[in-house]
Enzyme design. Structure first.
Site, PDB file in Angstrom:
ATOM      1  N   GLY A  14       0.802  -1.230   0.000  1.00  0.00           N
ATOM      2  CA  GLY A  14       0.000   0.000   0.000  1.00  0.00           C
ATOM      3  C   GLY A  14       0.827   1.269   0.000  1.00  0.00           C
ATOM      4  CB  THR A  15       4.412   1.985   0.140  1.00  0.00           C
ATOM      5  OG1 THR A  15       4.935   1.111  -0.873  1.00  0.00           O
ATOM      6  CG2 THR A  15       4.483   1.309   1.494  1.00  0.00           C
ATOM      7  CB  SER A 138      -1.492  -8.711 -14.645  1.00  0.00           C
ATOM      8  OG  SER A 138      -1.024  -8.222 -15.891  1.00  0.00           O
ATOM      9  CE1 TYR A 151       3.525  -8.509 -12.742  1.00  0.00           C
ATOM     10  CE2 TYR A 151       2.369  -8.545 -14.846  1.00  0.00           C
ATOM     11  CZ  TYR A 151       2.522  -8.033 -13.566  1.00  0.00           C
ATOM     12  OH  TYR A 151       1.664  -7.059 -13.117  1.00  0.00           O
TER      13      TYR A 151
HETATM   14  N1  LIG Z   1       1.088  -0.945 -13.158  1.00  0.00           N
HETATM   15  C1  LIG Z   1       0.551  -1.802 -14.003  1.00  0.00           C
HETATM   16  O1  LIG Z   1       0.491  -1.571 -15.219  1.00  0.00           O
HETATM   17  C2  LIG Z   1      -0.033  -3.093 -13.487  1.00  0.00           C
HETATM   18  C3  LIG Z   1      -0.771  -3.878 -14.379  1.00  0.00           C
HETATM   19  C4  LIG Z   1      -1.305  -5.064 -13.935  1.00  0.00           C
HETATM   20  C5  LIG Z   1      -1.109  -5.468 -12.630  1.00  0.00           C
HETATM   21  N2  LIG Z   1      -0.390  -4.698 -11.776  1.00  0.00           N
HETATM   22  C6  LIG Z   1      -0.207  -5.185 -10.397  1.00  0.00           C
HETATM   23  O2  LIG Z   1      -0.521  -4.176  -9.481  1.00  0.00           O
HETATM   24  C7  LIG Z   1       0.133  -4.466  -8.240  1.00  0.00           C
HETATM   25  C8  LIG Z   1       0.698  -3.171  -7.683  1.00  0.00           C
HETATM   26  O3  LIG Z   1       1.698  -2.682  -8.560  1.00  0.00           O
HETATM   27  P1  LIG Z   1       1.803  -1.166  -9.007  1.00  0.00           P
HETATM   28  O4  LIG Z   1       1.695  -1.132 -10.475  1.00  0.00           O
HETATM   29  O5  LIG Z   1       0.905  -0.326  -8.188  1.00  0.00           O
HETATM   30  O6  LIG Z   1       3.344  -0.898  -8.708  1.00  0.00           O
HETATM   31  P2  LIG Z   1       4.125  -0.102  -7.569  1.00  0.00           P
HETATM   32  O7  LIG Z   1       3.722   1.318  -7.542  1.00  0.00           O
HETATM   33  O8  LIG Z   1       5.548  -0.456  -7.776  1.00  0.00           O
HETATM   34  O9  LIG Z   1       3.580  -0.768  -6.221  1.00  0.00           O
HETATM   35  C9  LIG Z   1       4.019  -2.022  -5.778  1.00  0.00           C
HETATM   36  C10 LIG Z   1       3.635  -2.141  -4.322  1.00  0.00           C
HETATM   37  O10 LIG Z   1       3.921  -3.460  -3.880  1.00  0.00           O
HETATM   38  C11 LIG Z   1       4.764  -3.371  -2.752  1.00  0.00           C
HETATM   39  N3  LIG Z   1       5.628  -4.543  -2.713  1.00  0.00           N
HETATM   40  C12 LIG Z   1       6.446  -5.019  -3.682  1.00  0.00           C
HETATM   41  N4  LIG Z   1       7.056  -6.127  -3.254  1.00  0.00           N
HETATM   42  C13 LIG Z   1       6.609  -6.353  -1.994  1.00  0.00           C
HETATM   43  C14 LIG Z   1       6.865  -7.351  -1.030  1.00  0.00           C
HETATM   44  N5  LIG Z   1       7.730  -8.353  -1.264  1.00  0.00           N
HETATM   45  N6  LIG Z   1       6.244  -7.265   0.167  1.00  0.00           N
HETATM   46  C15 LIG Z   1       5.383  -6.263   0.423  1.00  0.00           C
HETATM   47  N7  LIG Z   1       5.091  -5.283  -0.455  1.00  0.00           N
HETATM   48  C16 LIG Z   1       5.708  -5.340  -1.650  1.00  0.00           C
HETATM   49  C17 LIG Z   1       5.518  -2.064  -2.876  1.00  0.00           C
HETATM   50  O11 LIG Z   1       5.902  -1.610  -1.592  1.00  0.00           O
HETATM   51  P3  LIG Z   1       7.427  -1.346  -1.131  1.00  0.00           P
HETATM   52  O12 LIG Z   1       8.223  -1.012  -2.351  1.00  0.00           O
HETATM   53  O13 LIG Z   1       7.277  -0.201  -0.170  1.00  0.00           O
HETATM   54  O14 LIG Z   1       7.847  -2.607  -0.488  1.00  0.00           O
HETATM   55  C18 LIG Z   1       4.421  -1.172  -3.442  1.00  0.00           C
HETATM   56  O15 LIG Z   1       3.579  -0.705  -2.413  1.00  0.00           O
HETATM   57  C19 LIG Z   1       1.153  -5.556  -8.543  1.00  0.00           C
HETATM   58  O16 LIG Z   1       0.684  -6.794  -8.074  1.00  0.00           O
HETATM   59  C20 LIG Z   1       1.218  -5.552 -10.049  1.00  0.00           C
HETATM   60  O17 LIG Z   1       1.588  -6.797 -10.569  1.00  0.00           O
HETATM   61  C21 LIG Z   1       0.151  -3.525 -12.165  1.00  0.00           C
END
Ligand SMILES: NC(=O)c1ccc[n+]([C@@H]2O[C@H](COP(=O)([O-])OP(=O)(O)OC[C@H]3O[C@@H](n4cnc5c(N)ncnc54)[C@H](OP(=O)(O)O)[C@@H]3O)[C@@H](O)[C@H]2O)c1
Length: 249
Positions: A14-15, A138, A151
């Site tokens: 959630g960061t 995703s 992924y």
């Molecule tokens: N952006 C896209 O286009 C997209 C598309 C499809 C799906 N998603 C999915 O959306 C989700 C969130 O990603 P986002 O796009 O919002 O990217 P993001 O801004 O990089 O956010 C990722 C989040 O996950 C946390 N995180 C990563 N590894 C972790 C771990 N081992 N333990 C606990 N927290 C962890 C990070 O927190 P810290 O860094 O503070 O640990 C951050 O809060 C992911 O599951 C991703 O696969 C994203």
């Protein structure tokens, strides 16, 4: 009275990005929210951004079963139950299939699949009957994307998990769905695609742009709340038309 008044929500990761936007959305709609992330600095920044007495931050690595158990203990102690789990924390390794190493495999599977699997499992004793689980999958689980073998496989696995856990939890009135974001502008997509990649991705969608974390959060809030009371075991694609159609050239 708002949709999540008095509800307790746990959002892993959630960061930043989609998790942070969902925390904002659920707080705005009355929930108490627990967010996680790997480091205190990221959590402190998120706490400052969210600026609410109803948010709690817990340092917990989704790749660690000990951390998951500790996280559930904190939620139990602070709130005694959970109404909403958004299993969102995820990482992306994008490289050609032939170049994926066993270390890459473990790094992604430990967080995106194994960690998410046990986050859902270990939340069960806390989840109130009638609660809701949303898993962040995703669009790549629906359509092949070069460099996304590892992924996409983890995301297909967790969508399947949503359907099967939904079947098991039906008798408790707990719904389990996944959300499949398309190209969303976050730190992950900045790192994976860069500016040029995101411009090209935008051109692939009917919307003509990549999506926002807030647009994804709105879909997560829908699945998590009572408006989706008859939606269960589904995957909601939030992709600006990426999967469904080919944009006019
Ligand atoms: N952006 C896209 O286009 C997209 C598309 C499809 C799906 N998603 C999915 O959306 C989700 C969130 O990603 P986002 O796009 O919002 O990217 P993001 O801004 O990089 O956010 C990722 C989040 O996950 C946390 N995180 C990563 N590894 C972790 C771990 N081992 N333990 C606990 N927290 C962890 C990070 O927190 P810290 O860094 O503070 O640990 C951050 O809060 C992911 O599951 C991703 O696969 C994203």
């Amino acid at each position: 009275m708002t949709r999540f008044d008095g509800k307790i929500a746990l959002i892993t990761g959630g960061t930043s990005g989609i998790g942070l936007a969902t925390a904002r959305r659920l707080l705005d709609e009355g929930a108490h929210v627990v967010i996680t992330g790997r480091g205190q600095a990221g959590l402190d920044k998120a706490l400052a951004t969210l600026d609410s007495p109803r948010v709690t931050a817990v340092a917990a690595d989704t790749g660690s079963l000990d951390d998951i158990d500790r996280l559930m203990s904190v939620v139990a102690e602070k709130h005694g139950r959970l109404d909403v789990l958004f299993a969102n924390a995820g990482v992306g390794t994008f490289k050609p299939f032939a170049e994926i190493t066993p270390e890459d495999f473990d790094g992604s599977v430990d967080v995106n699949f194994k960690g998410l699997f046990f986050t859902v499992q270990r939340s069960l004793p806390l989840l109130a009957d009638g609660g809701s689980i949303v898993i962040n999958a995703s669009w790549t689980l629906h359509r092949g994307l070069p460099t996304a073998t590892l992924y996409s496989a983890t995301k297909a696995a967790v969508h399947n998990l949503a359907r099967t856990v939904a079947a098991e939890l039906g008798p408790r009135g707990i719904r389990v769905n996944s959300v499949s974001p398309g190209y969303i502008g976050t730190r992950m997509s900045d790192e994976a695609m860069g500016e040029e990649g995101q411009r090209a991705a935008a051109a692939e969608t009917l919307a003509g742009r990549i999506g926002t974390s807030e647009e994804t959060a709105a879909a997560v809030a829908f699945l998590a709340g009572g408006d989706a009371s008859y939606v269960n075991g589904q995957d909601l694609v939030v992709d600006g038309g990426l999967l469904g159609s080919i944009p006019v050239a």
